[in-house]
Structure formats: C-alpha cells, structure tokens
Write a protein that holds these residues in place. Structure first.
Motif, PDB file in Angstrom:
ATOM      1  N   SER A  55       0.804  -1.148  -0.079  1.00  0.00           N
ATOM      2  CA  SER A  55      -0.074   0.154   0.059  1.00  0.00           C
ATOM      3  C   SER A  55       0.942   1.168   0.163  1.00  0.00           C
ATOM      4  O   SER A  55       1.998   1.357   0.529  1.00  0.00           O
ATOM      5  CB  SER A  55      -0.900  -0.140   1.423  1.00  0.00           C
ATOM      6  N   SER A  56       0.388   2.348  -0.441  1.00  0.00           N
ATOM      7  CA  SER A  56       1.228   3.623  -0.778  1.00  0.00           C
ATOM      8  C   SER A  56       1.464   4.017   0.887  1.00  0.00           C
ATOM      9  O   SER A  56       2.588   4.690   1.016  1.00  0.00           O
ATOM     10  CB  SER A  56       0.474   4.524  -1.553  1.00  0.00           C
ATOM     11  N   LYS A  57       0.473   3.948   1.538  1.00  0.00           N
ATOM     12  CA  LYS A  57       0.665   4.249   3.062  1.00  0.00           C
ATOM     13  C   LYS A  57       1.935   3.605   3.730  1.00  0.00           C
ATOM     14  O   LYS A  57       2.996   4.124   4.266  1.00  0.00           O
ATOM     15  CB  LYS A  57      -0.420   4.126   3.959  1.00  0.00           C
ATOM     16  N   ASP A  58       1.742   2.098   3.521  1.00  0.00           N
ATOM     17  CA  ASP A  58       3.035   1.517   3.991  1.00  0.00           C
ATOM     18  C   ASP A  58       4.493   1.495   3.353  1.00  0.00           C
ATOM     19  O   ASP A  58       5.429   1.698   4.105  1.00  0.00           O
ATOM     20  CB  ASP A  58       2.694  -0.104   3.804  1.00  0.00           C
ATOM     21  N   MET A  59       4.406   1.839   2.007  1.00  0.00           N
ATOM     22  CA  MET A  59       5.648   2.068   1.270  1.00  0.00           C
ATOM     23  C   MET A  59       6.182   3.405   1.777  1.00  0.00           C
ATOM     24  O   MET A  59       7.225   3.577   1.801  1.00  0.00           O
ATOM     25  CB  MET A  59       5.189   2.292  -0.354  1.00  0.00           C
ATOM     26  N   ALA A  60       5.235   4.514   1.881  1.00  0.00           N
ATOM     27  CA  ALA A  60       5.623   5.843   2.406  1.00  0.00           C
ATOM     28  C   ALA A  60       6.576   5.518   3.622  1.00  0.00           C
ATOM     29  O   ALA A  60       7.500   6.010   4.154  1.00  0.00           O
ATOM     30  CB  ALA A  60       4.566   6.765   2.544  1.00  0.00           C
ATOM     31  N   GLU A  61       6.021   4.687   4.811  1.00  0.00           N
ATOM     32  CA  GLU A  61       6.427   4.535   5.898  1.00  0.00           C
ATOM     33  C   GLU A  61       7.752   3.915   5.761  1.00  0.00           C
ATOM     34  O   GLU A  61       8.834   4.222   6.654  1.00  0.00           O
ATOM     35  CB  GLU A  61       5.416   3.777   7.031  1.00  0.00           C
ATOM     36  N   ILE A  62       7.829   2.966   4.901  1.00  0.00           N
ATOM     37  CA  ILE A  62       9.091   2.071   4.940  1.00  0.00           C
ATOM     38  C   ILE A  62      10.173   2.974   4.127  1.00  0.00           C
ATOM     39  O   ILE A  62      11.453   3.023   4.879  1.00  0.00           O
ATOM     40  CB  ILE A  62       8.722   0.807   3.968  1.00  0.00           C
ATOM     41  N   VAL A  63       9.781   3.781   3.128  1.00  0.00           N
ATOM     42  CA  VAL A  63      10.877   4.614   2.521  1.00  0.00           C
ATOM     43  C   VAL A  63      11.194   5.651   3.466  1.00  0.00           C
ATOM     44  O   VAL A  63      12.520   6.065   3.657  1.00  0.00           O
ATOM     45  CB  VAL A  63      10.191   5.334   1.425  1.00  0.00           C
ATOM     46  N   LYS A  64      10.460   6.338   4.398  1.00  0.00           N
ATOM     47  CA  LYS A  64      11.041   7.003   5.332  1.00  0.00           C
ATOM     48  C   LYS A  64      11.749   6.652   6.230  1.00  0.00           C
ATOM     49  O   LYS A  64      12.879   7.477   6.750  1.00  0.00           O
ATOM     50  CB  LYS A  64       9.621   7.905   6.094  1.00  0.00           C
ATOM     51  N   ALA A  65      11.413   5.628   6.726  1.00  0.00           N
ATOM     52  CA  ALA A  65      12.370   4.703   7.718  1.00  0.00           C
ATOM     53  C   ALA A  65      13.876   4.560   7.191  1.00  0.00           C
ATOM     54  O   ALA A  65      14.782   4.746   7.722  1.00  0.00           O
ATOM     55  CB  ALA A  65      11.813   3.388   8.464  1.00  0.00           C
ATOM     56  N   GLU A  66      13.859   4.056   6.037  1.00  0.00           N
ATOM     57  CA  GLU A  66      15.099   3.840   5.028  1.00  0.00           C
ATOM     58  C   GLU A  66      15.855   5.007   4.997  1.00  0.00           C
ATOM     59  O   GLU A  66      16.943   5.395   5.307  1.00  0.00           O
ATOM     60  CB  GLU A  66      14.765   3.382   3.748  1.00  0.00           C
ATOM     61  N   ASP A  67      15.281   6.240   4.606  1.00  0.00           N
ATOM     62  CA  ASP A  67      15.777   7.538   4.504  1.00  0.00           C
ATOM     63  C   ASP A  67      16.442   7.857   5.680  1.00  0.00           C
ATOM     64  O   ASP A  67      17.659   8.620   5.799  1.00  0.00           O
ATOM     65  CB  ASP A  67      14.777   8.500   3.979  1.00  0.00           C
ATOM     66  N   GLU A  68      15.855   7.748   6.817  1.00  0.00           N
ATOM     67  CA  GLU A  68      16.264   8.100   8.218  1.00  0.00           C
ATOM     68  C   GLU A  68      17.163   7.235   8.936  1.00  0.00           C
ATOM     69  O   GLU A  68      17.701   7.372  10.176  1.00  0.00           O
ATOM     70  CB  GLU A  68      15.035   8.531   9.168  1.00  0.00           C
TER      71      GLU A  68
END
Length: 172
Positions: free
Chosen positions: A29-42
C-alpha cells in the motif's frame, strides 16, 4: 455507430473485471511504502518497521525486509531470522520471496549474529528451499568478510563451499 463506441468504451472499463482482478496483496500500500521509505531514508529501524516485517501481506514483508537490510541496524536481525526460518514458513512463492529478502538483508547487516540463521538455511537438505540458498550463500560471504576473525567464519566458508559444490554437481 453509438452502439459500437459504447461497446468499445465498456470493454475498456470492464477489462479488469473480465480478466480477473489481481489479488489485493500483490502490492505494498502507498501508506506502508511511504512509512518504509521514510524509515529507510532516516536509517531508522523502529516498531513501525518491525510491525511491517510481520505484516499479513508478503509483499509488504519483503519490502520491509529490504529496508531493514539497507538500514543495517542489528536490532532487525531477530525479526529477519524469524522470516528466514525455513522450517516454519509457508512455502508459497510469495513467502519464499520473503525468505530470500530476509537472507539478503542479513547479509547486508553483516553481523555475526545473523550467521546461525544463514548457516541453518545453507545446511538444510540441499534439494529443498533453493530460492533461499542463493541469497543465503551471498549473505554468508558478506558476514564472513565483515567478521573474518570470528570463529563462525570458518563454518560460513565451509557451508558456502558445500552449497556451491552441490549446485555445481546438479549441472550436466
């Protein structure tokens, strides 16, 4: 003419219904993907990413496992080991892909703590779990290279050689 246009237009609209809808869990889901990418970025492995590693959607699990490996936090090892545990996982193609990504991510973290799970994946009956074996071989090599002075490094090297000899023997 109107009827023809209406039929053509309706066929485009109904095309997904006619072919059959893809299963809902084929995507993250786009919500889960956004959370994953944000965690990765940080570079942050936290409870949110841990929750997504155990999500009901195997595609979300796979993407979260990749993020855990990229982040490189040793706190993710326990959860990745649960995913790679080949004795208890469902053996559908989707879950084999989750196992492969978990093995890959253990190699990315390069911690000796992941060596036992990688060894287990390599030492199980070599005719089984072949989708995981390639990633486990690579992970074993990365872990061994990063921890060359540790006592488990020799076991990792031996397991790599056994798996490669088996794979070479399967060829004509």
């Amino acid at each position: 003419m109107r009827k023809i246009l209406l039929i053509v237009f309706a066929s485009f609209l109904l095309n997904p219904v006619i072919k059959g809808q893809p299963r809902a869990y084929h995507r993250v889901s786009s919500k889960d993907m956004a959370e994953i990418v944000k965690a990765e970025d940080e570079l942050r492995f936290d409870l949110m990413l841990k929750r997504l590693l155990h999500h009901h959607n195997p595609y979300t699990q796979k993407r979260a496992a990749l993020a855990a490996g990229r982040i490189g936090d040793p706190d993710a090892i326990t959860d990745l080991i649960k995913l790679i545990d080949t004795d208890t996982r469902k053996q559908t193609d989707e879950f084999k892909q989750v196992q492969r990504m978990a093995a890959f991510s253990l190699g990315e973290i390069e911690s000796i703590e992941g060596a036992s799970a990688v060894l287990k994946a390599l030492n199980i009956d070599l005719s089984r779990y072949s989708p995981v074996r390639g990633e486990a071989i690579e992970a074993a090599g990365k872990i061994a290279a990063a921890n060359s002075k540790h006592e488990k490094t020799k076991s990792l090297g031996n397991a790599i050689i056994r798996a490669l000899e088996f794979e070479a023997g399967r060829r004509s």
